[in-house]
Design an enzyme around this catalytic site. Structure first.
Site, PDB file in Angstrom:
ATOM      1  N   ASN A   1       0.877  -1.183   0.000  1.00  0.00           N
ATOM      2  CA  ASN A   1       0.000   0.000   0.000  1.00  0.00           C
ATOM      3  C   ASN A   1       0.906   1.222   0.000  1.00  0.00           C
ATOM      4  O   ASN A   1       1.465   1.571   1.027  1.00  0.00           O
ATOM      5  CB  ASN A   1      -0.892  -0.026   1.249  1.00  0.00           C
ATOM      6  CG  ASN A   1      -1.694   1.261   1.388  1.00  0.00           C
ATOM      7  OD1 ASN A   1      -1.838   2.024   0.426  1.00  0.00           O
ATOM      8  ND2 ASN A   1      -2.228   1.510   2.584  1.00  0.00           N
ATOM      9  N   TRP A   2       1.027   1.831  -1.167  1.00  0.00           N
ATOM     10  CA  TRP A   2       1.953   2.965  -1.294  1.00  0.00           C
ATOM     11  C   TRP A   2       1.407   4.246  -0.670  1.00  0.00           C
ATOM     12  O   TRP A   2       2.123   5.237  -0.602  1.00  0.00           O
ATOM     13  CB  TRP A   2       2.273   3.207  -2.767  1.00  0.00           C
ATOM     14  CG  TRP A   2       3.289   2.266  -3.335  1.00  0.00           C
ATOM     15  CD1 TRP A   2       3.966   1.278  -2.680  1.00  0.00           C
ATOM     16  CD2 TRP A   2       3.771   2.253  -4.688  1.00  0.00           C
ATOM     17  NE1 TRP A   2       4.834   0.649  -3.537  1.00  0.00           N
ATOM     18  CE2 TRP A   2       4.738   1.223  -4.780  1.00  0.00           C
ATOM     19  CE3 TRP A   2       3.480   2.995  -5.835  1.00  0.00           C
ATOM     20  CZ2 TRP A   2       5.403   0.931  -5.968  1.00  0.00           C
ATOM     21  CZ3 TRP A   2       4.137   2.705  -7.014  1.00  0.00           C
ATOM     22  CH2 TRP A   2       5.090   1.686  -7.076  1.00  0.00           C
ATOM     23  N   LYS A   3       0.135   4.231  -0.299  1.00  0.00           N
ATOM     24  CA  LYS A   3      -0.493   5.450   0.261  1.00  0.00           C
ATOM     25  C   LYS A   3      -0.227   6.622  -0.699  1.00  0.00           C
ATOM     26  O   LYS A   3      -0.259   6.428  -1.900  1.00  0.00           O
ATOM     27  CB  LYS A   3       0.021   5.729   1.670  1.00  0.00           C
ATOM     28  CG  LYS A   3      -0.048   4.490   2.562  1.00  0.00           C
ATOM     29  CD  LYS A   3       0.141   4.789   4.008  1.00  0.00           C
ATOM     30  CE  LYS A   3       0.255   3.474   4.765  1.00  0.00           C
ATOM     31  NZ  LYS A   3      -0.031   3.615   6.177  1.00  0.00           N
TER      32      LYS A   3
ATOM     33  N   GLU B   1      -7.037   4.662   7.559  1.00  0.00           N
ATOM     34  CA  GLU B   1      -6.800   6.093   7.300  1.00  0.00           C
ATOM     35  C   GLU B   1      -8.006   6.710   6.606  1.00  0.00           C
ATOM     36  O   GLU B   1      -8.364   7.863   6.862  1.00  0.00           O
ATOM     37  CB  GLU B   1      -5.510   6.263   6.469  1.00  0.00           C
ATOM     38  CG  GLU B   1      -4.283   5.955   7.319  1.00  0.00           C
ATOM     39  CD  GLU B   1      -3.071   5.467   6.552  1.00  0.00           C
ATOM     40  OE1 GLU B   1      -3.035   5.566   5.311  1.00  0.00           O
ATOM     41  OE2 GLU B   1      -2.140   4.954   7.218  1.00  0.00           O
TER      42      GLU B   1
ATOM     43  N   SER C   1       3.030  -2.618  10.337  1.00  0.00           N
ATOM     44  CA  SER C   1       4.485  -2.675  10.535  1.00  0.00           C
ATOM     45  C   SER C   1       5.096  -4.019  10.141  1.00  0.00           C
ATOM     46  O   SER C   1       6.023  -4.504  10.796  1.00  0.00           O
ATOM     47  CB  SER C   1       4.841  -2.290  11.977  1.00  0.00           C
ATOM     48  OG  SER C   1       4.415  -0.962  12.240  1.00  0.00           O
TER      49      SER C   1
ATOM     50  N   HIS D   1      -9.602   1.276   4.400  1.00  0.00           N
ATOM     51  CA  HIS D   1      -8.357   1.400   5.165  1.00  0.00           C
ATOM     52  C   HIS D   1      -8.621   2.325   6.364  1.00  0.00           C
ATOM     53  O   HIS D   1      -9.407   3.268   6.266  1.00  0.00           O
ATOM     54  CB  HIS D   1      -7.257   1.976   4.269  1.00  0.00           C
ATOM     55  CG  HIS D   1      -5.900   1.901   4.895  1.00  0.00           C
ATOM     56  ND1 HIS D   1      -5.472   2.812   5.833  1.00  0.00           N
ATOM     57  CD2 HIS D   1      -4.895   1.011   4.744  1.00  0.00           C
ATOM     58  CE1 HIS D   1      -4.244   2.482   6.225  1.00  0.00           C
ATOM     59  NE2 HIS D   1      -3.873   1.388   5.583  1.00  0.00           N
TER      60      HIS D   1
ATOM     61  N   GLU E   1      -5.886  -5.210  10.253  1.00  0.00           N
ATOM     62  CA  GLU E   1      -4.858  -4.215  10.542  1.00  0.00           C
ATOM     63  C   GLU E   1      -5.171  -3.492  11.848  1.00  0.00           C
ATOM     64  O   GLU E   1      -5.966  -2.540  11.857  1.00  0.00           O
ATOM     65  CB  GLU E   1      -4.805  -3.179   9.420  1.00  0.00           C
ATOM     66  CG  GLU E   1      -4.470  -3.749   8.059  1.00  0.00           C
ATOM     67  CD  GLU E   1      -3.795  -2.719   7.166  1.00  0.00           C
ATOM     68  OE1 GLU E   1      -2.697  -2.994   6.704  1.00  0.00           O
ATOM     69  OE2 GLU E   1      -4.367  -1.630   6.976  1.00  0.00           O
TER      70      GLU E   1
ATOM     71  N   GLY F   1       4.809   1.087   4.781  1.00  0.00           N
ATOM     72  CA  GLY F   1       6.179   1.609   4.717  1.00  0.00           C
ATOM     73  C   GLY F   1       7.181   0.692   4.027  1.00  0.00           C
ATOM     74  O   GLY F   1       7.947   1.143   3.155  1.00  0.00           O
TER      75      GLY F   1
ATOM     76  N   GLY G   1       2.110   1.856  10.663  1.00  0.00           N
ATOM     77  CA  GLY G   1       3.090   2.933  10.526  1.00  0.00           C
ATOM     78  C   GLY G   1       3.766   3.325  11.826  1.00  0.00           C
ATOM     79  O   GLY G   1       4.404   4.378  11.912  1.00  0.00           O
TER      80      GLY G   1
HETATM   81  C1  PEP Z   1      -0.917  -0.002   5.825  1.00  0.00           C
HETATM   82  O1  PEP Z   1      -0.760   1.064   5.277  1.00  0.00           O
HETATM   83  O2  PEP Z   1      -1.928  -0.667   5.579  1.00  0.00           O
HETATM   84  C2  PEP Z   1       0.112  -0.489   6.755  1.00  0.00           C
HETATM   85  C3  PEP Z   1      -0.058  -1.635   7.346  1.00  0.00           C
HETATM   86  O3  PEP Z   1       1.201   0.326   6.940  1.00  0.00           O
HETATM   87  P1  PEP Z   1       2.603  -0.088   7.645  1.00  0.00           P
HETATM   88  O4  PEP Z   1       3.028  -1.376   7.020  1.00  0.00           O
HETATM   89  O5  PEP Z   1       3.517   1.044   7.322  1.00  0.00           O
HETATM   90  O6  PEP Z   1       2.319  -0.246   9.103  1.00  0.00           O
END
Ligand code: PEP
Length: 250
Positions: free
Chosen positions: A9-11, A96, A212, A94, A166, A234, A172
């Site tokens: 997931n590049w966001k 976010e 993470s 998601h 998640e 990330g 993150g």
């Molecule tokens: C995500 O964006 O869905 C995610 C799990 O981010 P990260 O791996 O950076 O925690």
């Protein structure tokens, strides 16, 4: 058996030249037999990425869609438009988007329907906030979000959905859930699917862990009985670490 799926997931990261260069670097490497490799990129990158992955097994996903096909929704992108590009996956709900764009379980459900309408596979995110975990509400939150997202789907559709568990406190932050804890919640989500659709669908549905995940811990998650892959923010931004994630999932 369920095919493991690593989805980056590049966001809101990467320009078109950066996205193209990334694919050049991972071609032939993030293509491991028996593992599905997916990059979920910003909308602006999608046409170039669809072109870049031609002839490879890498799949491309979007990070959102609107639930209507078209209309006066300034700034939005519909399933019709994504289908036109040939996008395979779309992340829906998601944390976010739930937090910053007020996406409710009802909206998530409408988006899941919109994805199926256009032949795009939804990756539906569920997970609890830190205070909910501390109040022992993890399973209750996942139940409401999972049942809300799947509401009204046929068994055939439900079997195709990818669910990403998640925990929000792990996204993150560098604080990942232990593999055992993640597996326990994911097994619970599979039980929920079984309650709704029966054993065959529950055995077919793929459930990822996200929060993470990095090359150093992916193998431990993948070693768990119910974890079918990872949704990674990330650590999916660097070609080398993305390749290691895909390799770690085999
Ligand atoms: C995500 O964006 O869905 C995610 C799990 O981010 P990260 O791996 O950076 O925690």
């Amino acid at each position: 058996m369920r095919t493991p799926i690593i989805a980056g997931n590049w966001k809101m990261f990467k320009t078109v030249p950066e996205a193209k260069a990334f694919i050049e670097e991972i071609k032939g490497k993030a293509e491991v037999a028996g593992v599905e490799s997916v990059i979920c990129a910003p909308f602006t990158n999608l046409p170039a990425l669809m072109e870049a992955v031609k002839g490879t097994s890498i799949k491309i996903g979007a990070q959102n869609l609107h639930f209507e096909d078209d209309g006066a929704y300034t700034g939005e992108i519909s399933g019709v438009m994504l289908k036109d590009l040939g996008v395979h996956y779309v992340i829906i709900g998601h944390s976010e988007r739930r937090a910053y764009f007020a996406e409710s379980d009802e909206i998530v459900n409408k988006k899941v329907f919109a994805a199926f309408k256009h032949g795009i596979t939804p990756i539906v995110c569920v997970g609890e906030k830190l205070e909910e975990r501390e109040a022992d509400q993890t399973k209750a939150v996942c139940k409401v979000q999972t049942e809300g997202a799947l509401k009204g789907l046929t068994a055939e559709q439900a079997a195709q959905v990818v669910i990403a568990y998640e925990p929000i406190w792990a996204i993150g932050t560098g604080k990942s859930s232990t593999a055992q804890d993640a597996n326990e919640v994911i097994s619970y989500i599979r039980e929920l699917v079984k309650g709704l659709y029966g054993e065959n669908v529950a055995n077919a549905v793929r459930i990822q862990y996200g929060g993470s995940v990095k090359p150093e811990n992916v193998v431990e998650y993948m070693g768990q009985s119910d974890i079918d892959g990872a949704l990674v923010g990330g650590a999916s931004l660097q070609p080398t670490s993305y390749v290691q994630l895909v390799e770690g999932a085999k």
